[in-house]
Scaffold this motif. Sequence first.
Motif, short mmCIF file in Angstrom:
data_model
loop_
_atom_site.label_atom_id
_atom_site.label_comp_id
_atom_site.label_asym_id
_atom_site.label_seq_id
_atom_site.Cartn_x
_atom_site.Cartn_y
_atom_site.Cartn_z
N ALA A 62 1.01 -1.27 -0.14
CA ALA A 62 0.02 0.06 -0.12
C ALA A 62 0.91 1.24 0.10
N ARG A 63 2.06 1.34 0.77
CA ARG A 63 3.01 2.28 0.85
C ARG A 63 3.59 2.68 -0.58
N PHE A 64 3.78 1.35 -1.12
CA PHE A 64 4.60 1.57 -2.47
C PHE A 64 3.31 2.42 -3.43
N HIS A 65 2.26 1.85 -3.47
CA HIS A 65 1.12 2.40 -4.36
C HIS A 65 0.89 3.76 -4.03
N ARG A 66 0.91 4.08 -2.71
CA ARG A 66 0.38 5.68 -2.24
C ARG A 66 1.61 6.63 -2.63
N GLU A 67 2.82 6.05 -2.40
CA GLU A 67 3.87 7.20 -2.10
C GLU A 67 4.93 7.10 -3.47
N ILE A 68 5.10 6.04 -4.05
CA ILE A 68 6.08 5.90 -5.02
C ILE A 68 5.79 5.56 -6.39
N LEU A 69 4.38 4.80 -6.55
CA LEU A 69 3.85 4.55 -7.75
C LEU A 69 3.49 5.88 -8.61
N PRO A 70 2.83 6.84 -7.92
CA PRO A 70 2.38 8.04 -8.71
C PRO A 70 3.38 8.55 -9.53
N GLN A 71 4.66 8.74 -8.89
CA GLN A 71 5.86 9.37 -9.63
C GLN A 71 6.55 8.20 -10.65
N VAL A 72 6.22 6.90 -10.23
CA VAL A 72 6.63 5.93 -11.55
C VAL A 72 5.91 6.33 -12.64
N LYS A 73 4.44 6.57 -12.33
CA LYS A 73 3.50 6.57 -13.34
C LYS A 73 4.02 7.79 -14.41
N SER A 74 4.07 9.05 -13.65
CA SER A 74 4.41 10.23 -14.33
C SER A 74 5.57 10.41 -15.03
N GLU A 75 6.50 9.85 -14.68
CA GLU A 75 7.98 9.85 -15.15
C GLU A 75 8.49 8.66 -15.78
N TRP A 76 7.65 7.63 -15.77
CA TRP A 76 8.11 6.25 -16.68
C TRP A 76 6.94 5.78 -17.38
N ILE A 77 5.82 5.51 -16.98
CA ILE A 77 4.73 4.85 -17.56
C ILE A 77 3.97 5.93 -18.50
N GLU A 78 3.80 7.08 -17.90
CA GLU A 78 3.13 7.93 -18.99
C GLU A 78 4.08 8.45 -20.06
N GLU A 79 5.47 8.67 -19.66
CA GLU A 79 6.18 8.94 -20.76
C GLU A 79 6.67 7.72 -21.89
N GLY A 80 5.98 6.58 -21.81
CA GLY A 80 6.25 5.53 -22.47
C GLY A 80 7.71 4.92 -22.13
N ARG A 81 8.30 5.04 -20.87
CA ARG A 81 9.51 4.42 -20.78
C ARG A 81 9.38 2.93 -20.13
N ALA A 82 8.08 2.82 -19.29
CA ALA A 82 8.05 1.79 -18.63
C ALA A 82 6.54 1.33 -18.85
N LYS A 83 6.44 -0.04 -18.62
CA LYS A 83 4.90 -0.61 -18.18
C LYS A 83 4.86 -1.51 -17.12
N LEU A 84 4.02 -1.70 -16.53
CA LEU A 84 3.93 -2.43 -15.25
C LEU A 84 2.81 -3.28 -15.23
N ALA A 85 2.88 -4.44 -14.98
CA ALA A 85 2.13 -5.57 -14.83
C ALA A 85 2.02 -6.05 -13.46
N TYR A 86 0.85 -6.02 -13.00
CA TYR A 86 0.40 -6.55 -11.42
C TYR A 86 -0.13 -7.69 -11.40
N ARG A 87 0.67 -8.68 -10.54
CA ARG A 87 0.37 -10.02 -10.36
C ARG A 87 -0.10 -10.31 -9.04
N HIS A 88 -1.06 -10.84 -8.47
CA HIS A 88 -1.44 -11.27 -7.04
C HIS A 88 -0.53 -11.89 -6.35
N PHE A 89 -0.12 -11.72 -5.20
CA PHE A 89 0.57 -12.75 -4.39
C PHE A 89 -0.06 -12.50 -3.01
N PRO A 90 -1.12 -13.22 -2.89
CA PRO A 90 -2.07 -12.98 -1.55
C PRO A 90 -1.34 -13.66 -0.37
N LEU A 91 -1.14 -12.88 0.82
CA LEU A 91 -0.72 -13.39 1.92
C LEU A 91 -1.83 -13.77 2.98
#
Length: 204
Positions: A62-91
């Motif tokens: 949750a911390r990664f998605h709240r605090e780090i992923l937004p900047q990854v999105k804006s600087e990498w994903i939305e710029e076409g430099r990276a894509k992210l695939a999410y896979r479940h690893f339920p604890l």
Amino acid sequence: MNRRQILKGLPAVAVLPPMLGGLIRPAAAQDVALREGDRVLGESEAPVTIIEYSSLTCPHCARFHREILPQVKSEWIEEGRAKLAYRHFPLDGLALRAAMVANAMPTDRAFFAFIEVLFETQAQWSQAQDPLEALARHAQLAGLSQERFNAAVEDEPGMNAVLEGFVEARDEFGVNSTPTFFANGEKVQGVGDYESFAQVLDAA
């Protein structure tokens, strides 16, 4: 291994706290790659592929998605430099059911919007007196009917598929904590801040 045996083993999986600077380890397998059925955020031709293994009840995820992923999105994903695939690893069993509800979302866009809501409100719904009822409210706000919600949380073949993915990640790719990432095959655990994660992406 059947679903009951896997579910009994879920609490034994560690939840890794964030570590300063991140920790990069060689990929457990060279074939950690996108596959049919992956939920993907970003352009297909982006040169960096990030594969994330997370649990919807994991506070570090949750911390990664709240605090780090937004900047990854804006600087990498939305710029076409990276894509992210999410896979479940339920604890735990609740994370498994939340994963099933997320998987019922009809599009990748709806899927990612829903898991972001779950991570933003994780403390509220996961610790509610009736977590499934709280989860159902979020699903309804996302456009999922009560009937489709019930079908999702009772979808045994779907649960088995998620748990098969859990076993594959654990046994073949060495995933033993959440969140765990693979950036073009490089295994990354313990992301503490955006800067350390960006260094991994630059290297990839």
